[in-house]
Design a protein around this motif. Structure first.
Motif, short mmCIF file in Angstrom:
data_model
loop_
_atom_site.label_atom_id
_atom_site.label_comp_id
_atom_site.label_asym_id
_atom_site.label_seq_id
_atom_site.Cartn_x
_atom_site.Cartn_y
_atom_site.Cartn_z
N PHE A 1 5.87 16.42 -2.71
CA PHE A 1 5.22 17.41 -3.34
C PHE A 1 5.31 18.36 -2.21
O PHE A 1 4.95 18.47 -0.85
N ILE A 2 5.65 19.77 -2.54
CA ILE A 2 5.70 21.01 -1.96
C ILE A 2 5.02 21.99 -2.33
O ILE A 2 5.21 22.31 -3.30
N ARG A 3 4.26 22.38 -1.28
CA ARG A 3 3.41 23.83 -1.86
C ARG A 3 4.17 24.92 -1.85
O ARG A 3 4.62 25.07 -0.58
N ALA A 4 4.54 25.83 -2.84
CA ALA A 4 5.30 26.91 -2.51
C ALA A 4 4.17 28.10 -2.00
O ALA A 4 3.11 28.40 -2.54
N VAL A 5 4.31 28.56 -1.03
CA VAL A 5 3.54 29.56 -0.23
C VAL A 5 4.28 31.03 -0.13
O VAL A 5 3.37 31.75 0.13
N LYS B 1 -9.56 27.78 7.30
CA LYS B 1 -9.69 27.88 5.70
C LYS B 1 -8.95 27.08 5.05
O LYS B 1 -7.76 26.83 5.21
N PRO B 2 -9.57 25.83 4.33
CA PRO B 2 -8.86 25.06 3.37
C PRO B 2 -7.95 25.60 2.50
O PRO B 2 -8.59 26.75 1.91
N VAL B 3 -6.78 25.14 1.71
CA VAL B 3 -6.12 25.39 0.60
C VAL B 3 -7.13 24.78 -0.47
O VAL B 3 -7.43 23.75 -0.44
N PRO B 4 -7.40 25.96 -1.23
CA PRO B 4 -8.36 25.59 -2.38
C PRO B 4 -7.77 24.12 -3.18
O PRO B 4 -6.53 24.29 -3.62
N GLY B 5 -8.56 23.15 -3.54
CA GLY B 5 -8.48 22.12 -4.33
C GLY B 5 -7.57 20.95 -3.72
O GLY B 5 -7.67 19.90 -4.20
N MET B 6 -7.17 21.23 -2.32
CA MET B 6 -6.52 19.90 -1.64
C MET B 6 -7.33 18.78 -1.19
O MET B 6 -7.00 17.83 -1.38
N SER B 7 -8.45 19.32 -0.86
CA SER B 7 -9.40 18.27 -0.44
C SER B 7 -9.83 17.49 -1.55
O SER B 7 -9.96 16.06 -1.27
N ASP B 8 -10.17 17.77 -2.84
CA ASP B 8 -10.46 17.25 -3.71
C ASP B 8 -9.20 16.37 -4.39
O ASP B 8 -9.44 14.96 -4.66
N LEU B 9 -8.14 16.89 -4.12
CA LEU B 9 -6.97 16.19 -4.62
C LEU B 9 -6.74 14.69 -3.64
O LEU B 9 -6.53 13.45 -4.15
N TYR B 10 -7.04 14.98 -2.35
CA TYR B 10 -6.76 13.85 -1.38
C TYR B 10 -7.76 12.66 -1.64
O TYR B 10 -7.54 11.67 -1.41
N GLN B 11 -8.87 13.21 -1.82
CA GLN B 11 -10.10 12.25 -2.17
C GLN B 11 -9.64 11.55 -3.61
O GLN B 11 -10.14 10.25 -3.58
N GLY C 1 0.72 -1.26 0.08
CA GLY C 1 0.16 0.01 -0.03
C GLY C 1 0.91 1.15 0.12
O GLY C 1 2.31 1.31 -0.03
N ILE C 2 0.04 2.31 0.00
CA ILE C 2 0.61 3.75 0.12
C ILE C 2 0.08 4.46 1.18
O ILE C 2 -0.82 4.37 1.53
N SER C 3 1.38 5.11 1.75
CA SER C 3 1.07 6.05 2.86
C SER C 3 1.05 7.48 2.42
O SER C 3 2.41 7.62 2.16
N ILE C 4 0.19 8.16 2.46
CA ILE C 4 0.44 9.75 2.52
C ILE C 4 0.59 10.45 3.74
O ILE C 4 -0.07 10.32 4.68
N ILE C 5 1.94 10.78 3.85
CA ILE C 5 2.27 11.55 5.02
C ILE C 5 2.04 13.31 4.82
O ILE C 5 2.95 13.81 4.03
N SER C 6 1.14 13.63 5.36
CA SER C 6 0.79 15.23 4.92
C SER C 6 0.86 16.14 6.26
O SER C 6 0.53 15.92 7.37
N ASP C 7 1.42 17.29 5.80
CA ASP C 7 1.69 18.35 6.67
C ASP C 7 0.25 18.95 6.87
O ASP C 7 -0.76 18.62 5.90
N ILE C 8 0.00 19.77 7.88
CA ILE C 8 -1.50 20.39 7.96
C ILE C 8 -1.31 21.84 7.45
O ILE C 8 -2.04 22.37 6.47
N ASP C 9 -0.71 22.66 8.26
CA ASP C 9 -0.55 24.11 8.19
C ASP C 9 0.15 24.57 6.82
O ASP C 9 1.15 24.34 6.56
N ASP C 10 -0.71 25.22 5.97
CA ASP C 10 -0.14 25.78 4.75
C ASP C 10 0.06 24.66 3.68
O ASP C 10 0.48 25.14 2.63
N THR C 11 -0.26 23.59 3.83
CA THR C 11 -0.23 22.40 3.21
C THR C 11 -1.76 21.95 2.74
O THR C 11 -2.36 22.07 1.53
N ILE C 12 -2.67 22.04 3.51
CA ILE C 12 -4.05 21.72 3.53
C ILE C 12 -5.00 22.77 4.09
O ILE C 12 -6.07 23.07 3.94
N LYS C 13 -4.36 23.61 5.17
CA LYS C 13 -5.16 24.60 5.80
C LYS C 13 -4.43 26.02 5.80
O LYS C 13 -3.09 25.94 6.15
#
Length: 395
Positions: free
Chosen positions: A355-359, A237-247, A205-217
């Motif tokens: 994957f790194i979100r440039a903020v 407030k969510p980062v736009p589009g990240m929930s759709d990506l994770y789903q 399987g695959i494990s997604i290790i995700s930061d929260i602040d400024d990655t998805i929130k």
């Protein structure tokens, strides 16, 4: 603006030096507090029932099958025992009012989302309780019982071994395909809570290790004032589009699990879980840090060497105890590029993608990123500012 921020953190630092349980003058002030409690309740709408509340908070963690013995599962138990504090509870309310004044004076009127009392109260409350150290916590998982003790910060953490037969009996097919079990925690003062363990298959399987602040929130951790406002004042407030990506990741990639690895205080766990649920992010385990007021400020807490060590230690734990592949996703506001780069060089065959979100409006070819990912094939890491730039298929 900087002055207001400094005053706020000094004020919070002062507040946390007050602990009515250990204060040498407790017997002198107790009588006074009894006399003025009713007036405080009427003035500030404090719920008197919470002044004496003791509680246990359990963080969703993981269980995994031993790599050396298929008949054994290792289940991670993590929780926090605390009690409300009369002095701190009143000071919390005062701080909430002060924060609202801060909003009016510091935040751009176009951004202003005036908080009602419940928003700031719910966020501040966990910071104005007293950690309960040296308490006995009785953990019950199926038929297995184990006693744990809280540390100086009221935290308890343990890895408990359970037989595979017992794990299969505890699984509930109606809960996320049977990949969740529950357990019970009871303190010596009879407080009771139910915890969640998310079972992951160690070998596939695959494990997604995700930061929260400024990655998805949206938190803006690089700006002290905005960080303060986004943490304690504004609705999350969510980062736009990240929930759709994770789903989409969860749907398109077989046996894909999510693990939220964050440096934000675990005092904010309950509200963060609500954020995950309300914005339709996949359920997952949580691995946050406990905030102590020996740190000068929330900003310093997030940018300390301890923050780096926290993420590295958890990543190594996941990698050492499973042979799954991992996808690491974070942002440039903290040290995620450097942390993920270092881990990938240690385990080059296990990290499938970064994957790194440039903020900060950085160039995708910024020297910082090239240094952080030195020696790592370019096709393995991606800098993005729009989730649509990230592939859905992680194979």
């Amino acid at each position: 603006m900087a002055m207001y921020s400094a005053v706020f953190f000094i004020f919070l630092g002062f507040i946390t030096t007050i602990d009515s349980r250990n204060h040498l003058q407790e017997h002198r002030v107790r009588y006074l507090w009894e006399k003025i409690t009713e007036k405080l309740i009427n003035k500030f709408n404090i719920d008197d029932r919470r002044l004496h509340q003791h509680d246990i908070l359990l963080f969703p963690d993981i269980g995994f099958q031993s790599l050396n013995n298929n008949n054994t599962w290792k289940v991670i138990i993590h929780g926090w025992k605390y009690e409300n504090n009369r002095l701190k509870d009143w000071l919390k309310t005062t701080t909430s009012l002060w924060l609202q004044r801060l909003t009016r004076n510091l935040i751009d009127p176009n951004d202003k989302l005036y908080p009602n009392g419940s928003i700031t109260d719910a966020r501040l409350q966990p910071f104005f309780v007293s950690d309960e150290s040296k308490k006995i916590i009785r953990i019950t998982i199926g038929n297995k019982v184990q006693l744990l003790h809280t540390d100086t910060y009221g935290q308890f953490f343990e890895q408990i071994e359970i037989t595979n037969d017992d794990i299969q009996k505890l699984k509930n097919p109606q809960q996320q395909n049977g990949n969740v079990i529950t357990y019970e925690a009871m303190s010596d003062d009879k407080k009771y809570s139910t915890g969640i363990i998310r079972l992951i298959e160690s070998s596939k399987g695959i494990s997604i290790i995700s930061d929260i602040d400024d990655t998805i929130k949206i938190s803006e951790v690089f700006d002290k004032i905005r960080l303060l406002a986004n943490t304690f004042i504004f609705p999350f407030k969510p980062v736009p589009g990240m929930s759709d990506l994770y789903q989409q990741w969860q749907i398109k990639n077989k046996n894909c699990t999510f693990h939220y690895l964050s440096n934000m205080p675990d005092q904010l766990y309950t509200l963060t879980q609500e954020f995950i649920n309300s914005n339709n992010f996949p359920d997952g385990s949580f691995h946050m840090r406990h905030f102590g007021w020996a740190i000068a400020s929330l900003f310093d807490f997030l940018h300390s060497q301890s923050a780096v060590n926290h993420k590295i230690s958890y990543l190594r734990f996941f990698l050492l105890n499973t042979i799954r592949d991992f996808v690491l996703i974070g942002d440039s506001g903290e040290r995620d590029p450097e942390i993920y780069g270092a881990i990938t060089r240690e385990y080059p065959e296990r990290i499938r993608a970064i994957f790194i979100r440039a903020v900060n409006d950085e160039s995708f070819d910024d020297q910082r990123f090239r240094d952080a990912f030195e020696g790592i094939p370019k096709e393995k890491w991606l800098i993005f500012n729009d989730p649509k730039q990230i592939p859905i298929d992680l194979s």
